[in-house]
Design an enzyme around this catalytic site. Structure first.
Site, PDB file in Angstrom:
ATOM      1  N   HIS A   1       0.845  -1.194   0.000  1.00  0.00           N
ATOM      2  CA  HIS A   1       0.000   0.000   0.000  1.00  0.00           C
ATOM      3  C   HIS A   1       0.880   1.244   0.000  1.00  0.00           C
ATOM      4  CE1 HIS A   1      -0.448   1.503   4.465  1.00  0.00           C
ATOM      5  NE2 HIS A   1       0.778   1.083   4.258  1.00  0.00           N
TER       6      HIS A   1
ATOM      7  N   ASP B   1      -4.882 -10.388   0.519  1.00  0.00           N
ATOM      8  CA  ASP B   1      -3.601 -11.072   0.682  1.00  0.00           C
ATOM      9  C   ASP B   1      -2.830 -11.095  -0.645  1.00  0.00           C
ATOM     10  OD1 ASP B   1      -1.601 -12.548   2.051  1.00  0.00           O
ATOM     11  OD2 ASP B   1      -2.394 -14.399   1.186  1.00  0.00           O
TER      12      ASP B   1
END
Lengths: 137, 137, 137, 137, 137, 137
Positions: free
Chosen positions: E16, E81
């Protein structure tokens, strides 16, 4: 008969300062910084005691880890737990209690005390971010 | 090409008692104390499986740890997880399930199953305070 | 005087199976899967015992955690450590030893034993990936 | 706008002894045992600082945890790390440094320093087996 | 019938960057520092999912944690994930993926998916030194 | 003078994908599965840096771990923390950033930077369930 290594983890809480009494205060401060603070600081130490040898065919153990725990508690943990490593511990008398010096001194106490079991490694954690290891050589 | 060691950690929950069937009940109690309790006790075991070798230049892996996990789960974890180590496990039949005997027996299963990858170390944690290590020698 | 919560962590190793004796074997298997395995499995349980109250101005403690440890070891840990939770534990007699039922039963033992200290929370870890909490309400 | 709690974990290593200067030495020994050892002992303390509030729509943060860390390091950690909690810390002057008294004193320092962010919980670990929590009430 | 809280811990590894698309690049850099690095960084996130309710007298469970795990894996873990939280996740589309925004968005997915079981708390660890908690209020 | 090994643990958070640029996209997907996800994923890596040698009689240290930390932070951690291991790191340029390739590349940076102290082992944790070790041979 194969060799297996068995390890017991023990803990103690102690005060210390990193300090070489052969140096001046200024030299100690320069060398050790905040670890030399005169009023002490302290740690939750973790000691891992490892014994290596063949498996006893009767017990299935390399060594009875309960006996290892009892010996190390009596000979080492009871001497250092809730104590000052610079002032209170006979087997560290006169030593600068860095983790390196502590682990070598503990080897000198533990190895004969657990014989004929063969001490193969001591690992001493000072914090969760640093530890030392010694194998007697 | 340098050798690197890669390790995968796996877990299983099992019941056992430390018991040598060649000894009398009194001898077992004297030798193993509460670990010999007849109605069993149990542990959350953690197994660390290590493979050593050169890095494959195509994959960048010593070995695909996903394959290691699959093999160890099928050959070992599925045999011991939520089982009784004295009663239910073919590769421990007749053994006294001390951590030492378990780790050597697991070596005998895992080493051929992951060949040609070279198993270099097994570390088995019985509790957070004790573990055993075996390197096949 | 503000309220502070103090917590002591204790461990025990036990065997169990998740099993409701009021159900048939088929129903138990359908409901509980591998956790119902008839030959038992086991865990390294971790129990966190919390007491809440004002700080005693003489001791600086909410409660002497050494006394909490002694009471919980005598009343709970010694009853369950290296035992079978389905067969051996008076305060779990007839219960299905899920973590939920265990923690409520332990509350019933610990709360009166440590009074007048006020038990405020029990947290029971069955594995590193699951735990239960109970606050007596 | 919902309330979220964000937590930052910080560490410090300090010496202390549990000692009430208003009591005699014999009373201190009787009350605190080895924790009253005159030459000090020490711990690797872990402090968890929690702030609760709505999420700022511009930053996506309840509070910038980097700012929380900076404030707590300056106001608390720098005062206690590698220090003696009985002798060296202004905000603990005259206090018996039990975990309970430490955590309440730290609240008094941290709560105003991080305002207008709202401090909602402090959790202080003295060892891996005991911790205290305080929420300001 | 008392209320007990049961918790399941799950893990995922994701990339991220902390970035508010409504702000300029300079504003993002000023606000978020290295967490705004344009080529992403990442974390091993740990998510703790808690359900509170009475114990079912037939199963001894508040809720079957195996079902909780299956639902959370399918609805949340499989979406995040080995993914990029800014680019790949429908339930985070358009969001700035701070831990605070992630945990509130996950609540919106998990709470209805596990009903009628009552979700009572989500705790999301971004690193071993910081985590966020949300209870839906 | 005996040899002791001292270890410092450091952390960094990075994005990566396992990808061999010499292979086709289909081959990469077949070989690496979800670890090859094009939009990256990431980890909280933990690096353990070990130095072995005799204890300096003046300092009581094998090496000043503060200096080790400073060197490794400057030469390695600052290059990889909050970065993309495929795109941003000079010492990994062109490499497929598997843990094996990362640890060998880090050895090449750290060993000369901490000389004359002797680097003896690097251990790199990618997740809590897998790690790699390299000793320079």
């Amino acid at each position: 008969m194969p060799d297996v290594t068995v390890t017991r983890r023990l803990r103690f809480n102690a005060a210390h300062r990193v300090h070489n009494p052969a140096l001046s205060d200024a030299e100690n401060t320069a060398l050790f910084g905040k670890c030399n603070h005169p009023n002490w600081h302290g740690h939750n130490y973790v000691l891992e005691v490892s014994v290596t040898g063949p498996i006893d065919p009767v017990s299935g153990y390399v060594v009875d880890l309960g006996r290892v725990r009892d010996v190390v508690e009596r000979e080492v943990i009871d001497q250092v737990d809730h104590r000052n490593l610079n002032l209170d511990v006979p087997f560290l008398a006169g030593a600068n209690p860095t983790s390196e010096n502590i682990v070598v001194a503990m080897w000198g106490v533990i190895a004969p005390a657990i014989a004929p079991a063969r001490l193969s490694r001591l690992r001493l954690w000072e914090t969760e971010n640093n530890y030392v290891e010694y194998d007697g050589r």
